[in-house]
Design an enzyme around this catalytic site. Structure first.
Site, mmCIF file in Angstrom:
data_model
loop_
_atom_site.group_PDB
_atom_site.id
_atom_site.type_symbol
_atom_site.label_atom_id
_atom_site.label_comp_id
_atom_site.label_asym_id
_atom_site.label_seq_id
_atom_site.Cartn_x
_atom_site.Cartn_y
_atom_site.Cartn_z
ATOM 1 N N TYR A 17 41.052 64.291 3.864
ATOM 2 C CA TYR A 17 41.916 64.174 3.557
ATOM 3 C C TYR A 17 42.324 63.125 2.022
ATOM 4 C CZ TYR A 17 45.399 64.903 7.499
ATOM 5 O OH TYR A 17 45.890 65.609 8.160
ATOM 6 N N TYR A 68 51.193 64.047 16.266
ATOM 7 C CA TYR A 68 49.947 63.958 15.379
ATOM 8 C C TYR A 68 48.949 64.280 16.297
ATOM 9 C CZ TYR A 68 45.711 64.445 13.045
ATOM 10 O OH TYR A 68 44.382 64.605 12.235
ATOM 11 N N ASP A 104 47.968 62.738 25.080
ATOM 12 C CA ASP A 104 46.815 62.716 23.950
ATOM 13 C C ASP A 104 46.404 61.400 23.785
ATOM 14 O OD1 ASP A 104 45.192 63.226 21.722
ATOM 15 O OD2 ASP A 104 46.569 63.999 20.206
ATOM 16 N N LYS A 141 38.351 60.355 19.969
ATOM 17 C CA LYS A 141 37.154 59.261 19.024
ATOM 18 C C LYS A 141 36.513 58.127 19.503
ATOM 19 C CE LYS A 141 40.927 59.489 15.467
ATOM 20 N NZ LYS A 141 42.396 60.089 15.436
HETATM 21 C C1 LIG Z 1 42.604 61.383 15.752
HETATM 22 C C2 LIG Z 1 43.464 62.509 16.256
HETATM 23 C C3 LIG Z 1 42.965 63.626 17.103
HETATM 24 C C4 LIG Z 1 42.216 64.209 15.956
HETATM 25 O O1 LIG Z 1 41.071 64.429 15.634
HETATM 26 P P1 LIG Z 1 39.813 64.553 15.510
HETATM 27 O O2 LIG Z 1 38.305 63.787 16.402
HETATM 28 O O3 LIG Z 1 39.860 64.016 14.280
HETATM 29 O O4 LIG Z 1 39.470 66.451 15.435
HETATM 30 C C5 LIG Z 1 43.789 63.990 17.312
HETATM 31 N N1 LIG Z 1 44.749 63.270 18.260
HETATM 32 C C6 LIG Z 1 45.547 62.054 17.684
HETATM 33 C C7 LIG Z 1 46.249 61.071 18.421
HETATM 34 C C8 LIG Z 1 44.405 61.770 16.976
HETATM 35 O O5 LIG Z 1 44.694 60.168 16.809
#
Ligand SMILES: *Cc1c(COP(=O)(O)O)cnc(C)c1O
Length: 437
Positions: A19, A147, A251, A280
């Site tokens: 990015y 996202y 997610d 994360k």
């Molecule tokens: C960061 C993020 C992802 C992607 O995770 P990565 O480990 O960066 O591939 C997917 N969904 C959400 C909601 C995110 O914040």
């Protein structure tokens, strides 16, 4: 040549940063160490990590317990194939995770990053219907602006986030529904929620039987600007979708592990999803690890004498034992240190700070949930990589504060160990710089 210069030269020559537009970007900061809510650069300068190192750090940098857990695991086993083999850290972590999730969500598939945890959720949802002979269910439904990561499948459900224009012809075409975001003083919210639910119903009436699953970032849309919406609306939405037998994927890559003030965003609801994606904060931000956790009724559709019903998917580092050990230590800290209470304290600091910023004429659309606080800066374009974002980022960096606006949205999401005094000072600095710029 001094070390700093050498690192920057090698970085300039060999590294492609995520990015980042190399053309006009300043030299990257060379970070050598971290401690709790701080990191230190090669010149010995100290910075407060107010974005949890891209939203992953929960208990702070270089936490002793997590570091020790990693070292201990390293003395025993660093990696093992996970097909036909298992190990104590993987099963212990699965038990810990599922004990904190809605009861039925209990089948854990490990991988190693958020995007991949989403790919796995999408693929399983798709094959779940395929295995039952419903091969027409090829579509996914997602929130406009959501996202879900940068791999192909994740892009196709996050396409409306606006990050992926070059790939428009490459991704699978999915459907998106509007989400009623809200902020302080928003008095149209109930109307917006009603309209959104109606629009979603209309869409579902048309394509119900083609939809495999709906994927949702629950309560907070992170990458598209820390947009927040109400649990009550989400609850209604989930109930509507589940009534139609469509699978619901949460997610929780960002919202998991306390960010919203509860362990998981799903804990704010009455209803439950069928699938939850975690990454994360799973290892407190120490080592890559992800988990996609399924309701047992989904897993059942893959248990069969017919080999073609198997989920043929895996990754080299699935359930890496060191990562699992780090995640277990992190989960234990949540209990031992009552981390969720720390998040509550952080939330009240944010509320005070945001209340103070209300007086600032550049501040609008104030919002907060748990450890996340955000607002929009008035009079600037809402664009990723906008001039304002870069400018503010550099100003705060000089003051020892790591803040990286998303377009015209300024947000804070510090590790849970960040003290009240620190945050109070951060709000004062933000107020001062917004008035000046
Ligand atoms: C960061 C993020 C992802 C992607 O995770 P990565 O480990 O960066 O591939 C997917 N969904 C959400 C909601 C995110 O914040």
């Amino acid at each position: 040549m001094n070390e700093k210069k050498k690192i920057l030269e090698l970085d300039d020559k060999y590294i492609w940063h995520p990015y980042s537009q190399k053309k006009n970007e300043a030299d990257p900061l060379i970070v050598v160490s971290g401690e709790d809510d701080k990191i230190f650069d090669i010149d010995g300068n100290q910075y407060y990590d107010l974005i949890s190192s891209w939203w992953v750090t929960t208990h702070g940098h270089c936490n002793k317990k997590i570091s020790a857990a990693i070292k201990n695991q390293l003395k025993k086993l660093e990696q093992i194939i996970f097909s036909g083999f298992t190990h104590a850290p993987a099963v212990k972590l699965a038990e810990l995770l599922t004990s904190k999730l809605p009861r039925d969500i209990s089948r854990v598939f490990y991988s190693d990053n958020g995007s991949t945890s989403v790919e796995i959720a999408l693929k399983v949802a798709y094959q779940y219907w395929y295995n039952q002979g419903e091969k027409q269910r090829k579509k996914f439904l997602a929130i406009q602006g959501g996202y879900h990561g940068d791999t192909l499948g994740a892009m196709s459900v996050g396409f409306s986030s606006g990050f992926y224009k070059p790939f428009a012809d490459m991704v699978i075409k999915n459907e998106f529904f509007p989400c009623p975001f809200t902020w302080e003083g928003d008095n149209e919210i109930f109307e917006k929620e009603k309209n959104s639910l109606e629009a979603t119903d209309l869409l579902l009436d048309q394509i119900e039987n083609e939809v495999a699953a709906v994927i949702i970032e629950p309560l907070v849309l992170g990458a598209s600007g820390m947009k927040i919406y109400r649990a009550d609306y989400l609850d209604k939405l989930v109930k509507k979708i589940k009534k139609r037998k469509i699978l619901v994927i949460f997610d929780e890559v960002l919202t998991g592990f306390g960010r919203t003030g509860k362990m998981f965003a799903t804990d704010h609801l009455d209803s439950n999803p069928d699938i939850i994606c975690l990454a994360k904060g799973l290892t407190a931000g120490y080592i890559p690890l992800a988990a996609t956790i399924f309701s047992e009724h989904i897993h059942k559709q893959f248990v069969n004498d017919d080999f073609s019903k198997t989920f043929l998917h895996g990754h080299s580092f699935t359930a890496n034992p060191i990562s699992c050990a780090a995640a277990i230590a992190s989960m234990e800290i949540f209990d031992e240190e009552k981390t969720l209470e720390k998040v509550k304290l952080q939330e009240s600091c944010h509320k005070e700070g945001l209340e103070f910023l209300k007086e600032n004429s550049k501040v609008s659309r104030i919002r907060n949930i748990g450890g996340i606080a955000a607002f929009d800066v008035m009079g600037h374009k809402d664009e990723y990589g906008s001039e304002l974002g870069n400018k503010l980022r550099n100003i705060f960096l000089k003051k020892g504060l790591i803040i990286r606006p998303l377009g015209n949205t300024l947000y804070l999401m510090p590790p849970y160990c960040t003290k009240k005094e620190i945050l109070e000072n951060v709000y004062l600095e933000i107020d001062k710089e917004l008035k000046r710029n």
